[in-house]
Design a protein around this motif. Structure first.
Motif, PDB file in Angstrom:
ATOM      1  N   PRO A  19       0.824  -1.207   0.000  1.00 20.46           N
ATOM      2  CA  PRO A  19       0.000   0.000   0.000  1.00 20.46           C
ATOM      3  C   PRO A  19       0.864   1.266   0.000  1.00 20.46           C
ATOM      4  CG  PRO A  19      -0.894  -1.607   1.516  1.00 20.46           C
ATOM      5  CD  PRO A  19       0.440  -2.139   1.053  1.00 20.46           C
ATOM      6  N   ALA A  20       0.519   2.207  -0.853  1.00 19.86           N
ATOM      7  CA  ALA A  20       1.315   3.420  -1.045  1.00 19.86           C
ATOM      8  C   ALA A  20       1.516   4.201   0.248  1.00 19.86           C
ATOM      9  CB  ALA A  20       0.663   4.302  -2.105  1.00 19.86           C
ATOM     10  N   ASN A  21       0.516   4.231   1.098  1.00 16.73           N
ATOM     11  CA  ASN A  21       0.609   5.021   2.327  1.00 16.73           C
ATOM     12  C   ASN A  21       1.059   4.188   3.530  1.00 16.73           C
ATOM     13  OD1 ASN A  21      -1.704   3.486   2.539  1.00 16.73           O
ATOM     14  ND2 ASN A  21      -2.959   5.125   3.394  1.00 16.73           N
ATOM     15  N   TYR A  22       1.584   2.976   3.286  1.00 16.98           N
ATOM     16  CA  TYR A  22       1.977   2.095   4.384  1.00 16.98           C
ATOM     17  C   TYR A  22       3.224   2.603   5.094  1.00 16.98           C
ATOM     18  CZ  TYR A  22       3.882  -1.843   6.939  1.00 16.98           C
ATOM     19  OH  TYR A  22       4.402  -2.634   7.929  1.00 16.98           O
ATOM     20  N   THR A  23       3.146   2.657   6.416  1.00 15.44           N
ATOM     21  CA  THR A  23       4.313   2.875   7.253  1.00 15.44           C
ATOM     22  C   THR A  23       4.268   1.831   8.348  1.00 15.44           C
ATOM     23  OG1 THR A  23       3.145   4.517   8.599  1.00 15.44           O
ATOM     24  CG2 THR A  23       4.540   5.365   6.835  1.00 15.44           C
ATOM     25  N   SER A  26       1.782   1.310  11.536  1.00 14.94           N
ATOM     26  CA  SER A  26       0.505   1.990  11.363  1.00 14.94           C
ATOM     27  C   SER A  26      -0.624   0.976  11.338  1.00 14.94           C
ATOM     28  CB  SER A  26       0.509   2.798  10.061  1.00 14.94           C
ATOM     29  OG  SER A  26       0.632   1.943   8.947  1.00 14.94           O
ATOM     30  N   LEU A  57      -5.205  -1.431   7.783  1.00 16.17           N
ATOM     31  CA  LEU A  57      -4.579  -0.191   7.344  1.00 16.17           C
ATOM     32  C   LEU A  57      -5.635   0.841   6.987  1.00 16.17           C
ATOM     33  CD1 LEU A  57      -1.854  -1.893   5.131  1.00 16.17           C
ATOM     34  CD2 LEU A  57      -1.640  -1.091   7.498  1.00 16.17           C
ATOM     35  N   SER A  58      -5.215   2.079   6.812  1.00 14.86           N
ATOM     36  CA  SER A  58      -6.164   3.162   6.549  1.00 14.86           C
ATOM     37  C   SER A  58      -6.924   2.987   5.243  1.00 14.86           C
ATOM     38  CB  SER A  58      -5.444   4.515   6.543  1.00 14.86           C
ATOM     39  OG  SER A  58      -4.469   4.548   5.517  1.00 14.86           O
ATOM     40  N   ASN A  59      -6.389   2.199   4.292  1.00 12.18           N
ATOM     41  CA  ASN A  59      -7.083   1.980   3.021  1.00 12.18           C
ATOM     42  C   ASN A  59      -8.028   0.777   3.076  1.00 12.18           C
ATOM     43  OD1 ASN A  59      -5.335  -0.174   2.969  1.00 12.18           O
ATOM     44  ND2 ASN A  59      -4.378   0.341   1.025  1.00 12.18           N
TER      45      ASN A  59
END
Length: 87
Positions: A19-23, A26, A57-59
């Motif tokens: 996922p692009a926004n993965y940290t 998180s 995740l947020s997505n």
């Protein structure tokens, strides 16, 4: 899957979609049926490790945190419980 060998250097790589926004660190820990389904999908694709937690995740996708192996440490599962990537 790369079996865990104490003292061995980590063989790190990335496959599939991360996922692009993965940290790392998180997401929100999930349990129950959702965690079980994500764990089953992750271990079917990468057998041999132990999933100690699943986070949403947020997505809306999931990250299964895989221990007991040098790689993959993070296995990404979509909302349909299909493995989409690992690192």
């Amino acid at each position: 899957m790369i079996p865990f060998q104490p003292g061995a250097p980590t063989t790190s790589k990335q496959v599939g979609q991360i996922p692009a926004n993965y940290t790392q660190g998180s997401g929100t820990i999930v349990g129950g049926t959702t965690a079980n389904q994500a764990t089953e999908a992750a271990l079917a694709a990468y057998p041999g490790g132990i999933v100690d937690r699943v986070v949403q995740l947020s997505n809306g996708e999931y990250e299964a945190h895989n221990i007991g192996v040098n790689w993959p440490h993070h296995i990404f599962v979509n909302q349909d419980f299909k493995v989409i990537g690992a690192n």
